[in-house]
Design a protein around this motif. Structure first.
Motif, mmCIF file in Angstrom:
data_model
loop_
_atom_site.group_PDB
_atom_site.id
_atom_site.type_symbol
_atom_site.label_atom_id
_atom_site.label_comp_id
_atom_site.label_asym_id
_atom_site.label_seq_id
_atom_site.Cartn_x
_atom_site.Cartn_y
_atom_site.Cartn_z
ATOM 1 N N VAL A 1 0.843 -1.190 0.000
ATOM 2 C CA VAL A 1 0.000 0.000 0.000
ATOM 3 C C VAL A 1 0.883 1.247 0.000
ATOM 4 C CG1 VAL A 1 -1.803 1.288 1.208
ATOM 5 C CG2 VAL A 1 -1.823 -1.220 1.240
ATOM 6 N N LEU A 2 0.594 2.152 -0.925
ATOM 7 C CA LEU A 2 1.286 3.437 -0.978
ATOM 8 C C LEU A 2 0.264 4.550 -0.801
ATOM 9 C CD1 LEU A 2 3.721 3.067 -4.037
ATOM 10 C CD2 LEU A 2 4.209 2.661 -1.617
ATOM 11 N N ALA A 3 0.529 5.458 0.127
ATOM 12 C CA ALA A 3 -0.304 6.651 0.290
ATOM 13 C C ALA A 3 0.254 7.754 -0.598
ATOM 14 C CB ALA A 3 -0.315 7.093 1.751
ATOM 15 N N TYR A 4 -0.638 8.448 -1.295
ATOM 16 C CA TYR A 4 -0.219 9.546 -2.169
ATOM 17 C C TYR A 4 -0.774 10.876 -1.665
ATOM 18 C CZ TYR A 4 -4.817 9.026 -4.586
ATOM 19 O OH TYR A 4 -6.150 8.951 -4.904
ATOM 20 N N GLU A 5 -0.205 11.980 -2.171
ATOM 21 C CA GLU A 5 -0.596 13.317 -1.728
ATOM 22 C C GLU A 5 -1.264 14.081 -2.868
ATOM 23 O OE1 GLU A 5 3.090 15.061 -0.416
ATOM 24 O OE2 GLU A 5 3.974 15.056 -2.419
ATOM 25 N N LEU B 1 -3.068 21.576 -12.779
ATOM 26 C CA LEU B 1 -1.869 21.080 -13.441
ATOM 27 C C LEU B 1 -0.643 21.819 -12.942
ATOM 28 C CD1 LEU B 1 -0.298 19.464 -15.537
ATOM 29 C CD2 LEU B 1 -0.958 21.176 -17.251
ATOM 30 N N ALA B 2 -0.730 23.144 -12.854
ATOM 31 C CA ALA B 2 0.407 23.924 -12.360
ATOM 32 C C ALA B 2 0.745 23.536 -10.930
ATOM 33 C CB ALA B 2 0.097 25.423 -12.451
ATOM 34 N N LEU C 1 4.410 20.947 -7.233
ATOM 35 C CA LEU C 1 4.683 20.006 -6.156
ATOM 36 C C LEU C 1 5.722 18.978 -6.593
ATOM 37 C CD1 LEU C 1 4.180 18.800 -3.376
ATOM 38 C CD2 LEU C 1 2.176 17.620 -4.323
ATOM 39 N N ALA C 2 5.585 18.492 -7.818
ATOM 40 C CA ALA C 2 6.544 17.513 -8.338
ATOM 41 C C ALA C 2 7.945 18.109 -8.410
ATOM 42 C CB ALA C 2 6.098 17.031 -9.714
ATOM 43 N N ARG C 3 8.026 19.375 -8.731
ATOM 44 C CA ARG C 3 9.329 20.036 -8.770
ATOM 45 C C ARG C 3 9.886 20.206 -7.360
ATOM 46 N NH1 ARG C 3 13.947 20.474 -11.467
ATOM 47 N NH2 ARG C 3 14.941 22.504 -11.208
ATOM 48 N N LYS D 1 13.682 16.168 -12.749
ATOM 49 C CA LYS D 1 12.976 17.446 -12.786
ATOM 50 C C LYS D 1 11.599 17.363 -12.129
ATOM 51 C CE LYS D 1 16.277 19.308 -15.175
ATOM 52 N NZ LYS D 1 17.209 20.282 -14.531
ATOM 53 N N ALA D 2 11.110 16.157 -11.886
ATOM 54 C CA ALA D 2 9.771 15.996 -11.306
ATOM 55 C C ALA D 2 9.713 14.681 -10.526
ATOM 56 C CB ALA D 2 8.694 16.011 -12.390
ATOM 57 N N VAL D 3 9.093 14.730 -9.359
ATOM 58 C CA VAL D 3 9.048 13.582 -8.472
ATOM 59 C C VAL D 3 7.662 13.483 -7.841
ATOM 60 C CG1 VAL D 3 9.813 12.804 -6.174
ATOM 61 C CG2 VAL D 3 11.502 13.424 -7.903
ATOM 62 N N GLU D 4 7.162 12.263 -7.703
ATOM 63 C CA GLU D 4 5.973 12.013 -6.888
ATOM 64 C C GLU D 4 6.416 11.378 -5.568
ATOM 65 O OE1 GLU D 4 2.479 11.399 -10.262
ATOM 66 O OE2 GLU D 4 3.375 9.642 -9.321
#
Length: 212
Positions: free
Chosen positions: A143-147, A184-185, A190-192, A204-207
């Motif tokens: 199980v992975l919790a996401y934001e 989207l922005a 957040l990914a940046r 350049k981008a991470v979850e």
């Protein structure tokens, strides 16, 4: 399997990872929990708005490569009052599929429906039920919790640099939501930000996820 309280949470929360999983050959299903009909714009009934958002979700998931979509159509904004129903629905899907990875909103989320989704999963998996069928179904479950709208405390970071264009296309399908707010922005920002602790200059981008 992705548990998405609303149409667009699957993209904002874990769209990059979902696209990676599909590309690797995994079968990915999104379980949409609510009808996402709250705050329908003037001139549209709740039913019409829900249908519009469902159509957008189908197109967004097509960009991610996800074709298996299940809809519970529970009332938007009321999931905290449907915990048992949610838990039963999640259990049904886990028993029907050989799920190895389950993605769920973090319990730290601002939105009540997001927290209710996590609470339903917790209600299902936390007790020692002695239910042999369920025990076997989840014995290898990760199980992975996401934001989505509040930072969690991650212990897993996924490089989604290569999936940025896919995420842009997927969120572009959610015209009704982008007209309200530039989600989207926010997602890309957040990914940046999540690259802060990544030394590799090419990332350049991470979850971010929390492993449970």
């Amino acid at each position: 399997m992705i548990l998405a309280p609303h149409y667009d949470d699957e993209v904002i929360g874990c769209g990059g990872l979902a696209a990676q999983l599909v590309s690797s050959g995994a079968a990915v299903e999104v379980l949409f929990l609510s009808d996402s009909a709250a705050l329908s714009p003037q001139g549209l009934s709740a039913g019409e708005y829900s249908a519009q958002r469902r159509a957008e979700a189908r197109e967004a998931c097509r960009h991610l490569g996800v074709t298996s979509l299940t809809h519970l159509d529970l009332p938007d904004g009321q999931l905290e009052h449907r915990i048992e129903e949610l838990a039963a629905a999640i259990e049904e899907r886990l028993l029907a599929q050989s799920v190895e990875l389950l993605l769920v909103p973090s319990p730290l989320e601002i939105t009540a429906d997001h927290r209710a989704t996590f609470a339903a999963l917790h209600r299902l998996l936390a007790p020692l039920r002695g239910d042999r069928a369920l025990d076997e179904a989840v014995s290898q479950l990760r199980v992975l919790a996401y934001e989505v709208n509040r930072l969690l405390f991650p212990d897993l970071l996924v490089d989604i640099t290569a999936q940025t264009a896919t995420i842009e296309a997927a969120m572009g399908a959610y015209c009704s939501q982008q007209d309200r707010h530039d989600y989207l922005a926010a997602k890309l920002s957040l990914a940046r930000y999540r690259t802060f602790s990544i030394p590799a200059s090419g990332v350049k981008a991470v979850e971010a996820y929390r492993q449970l």
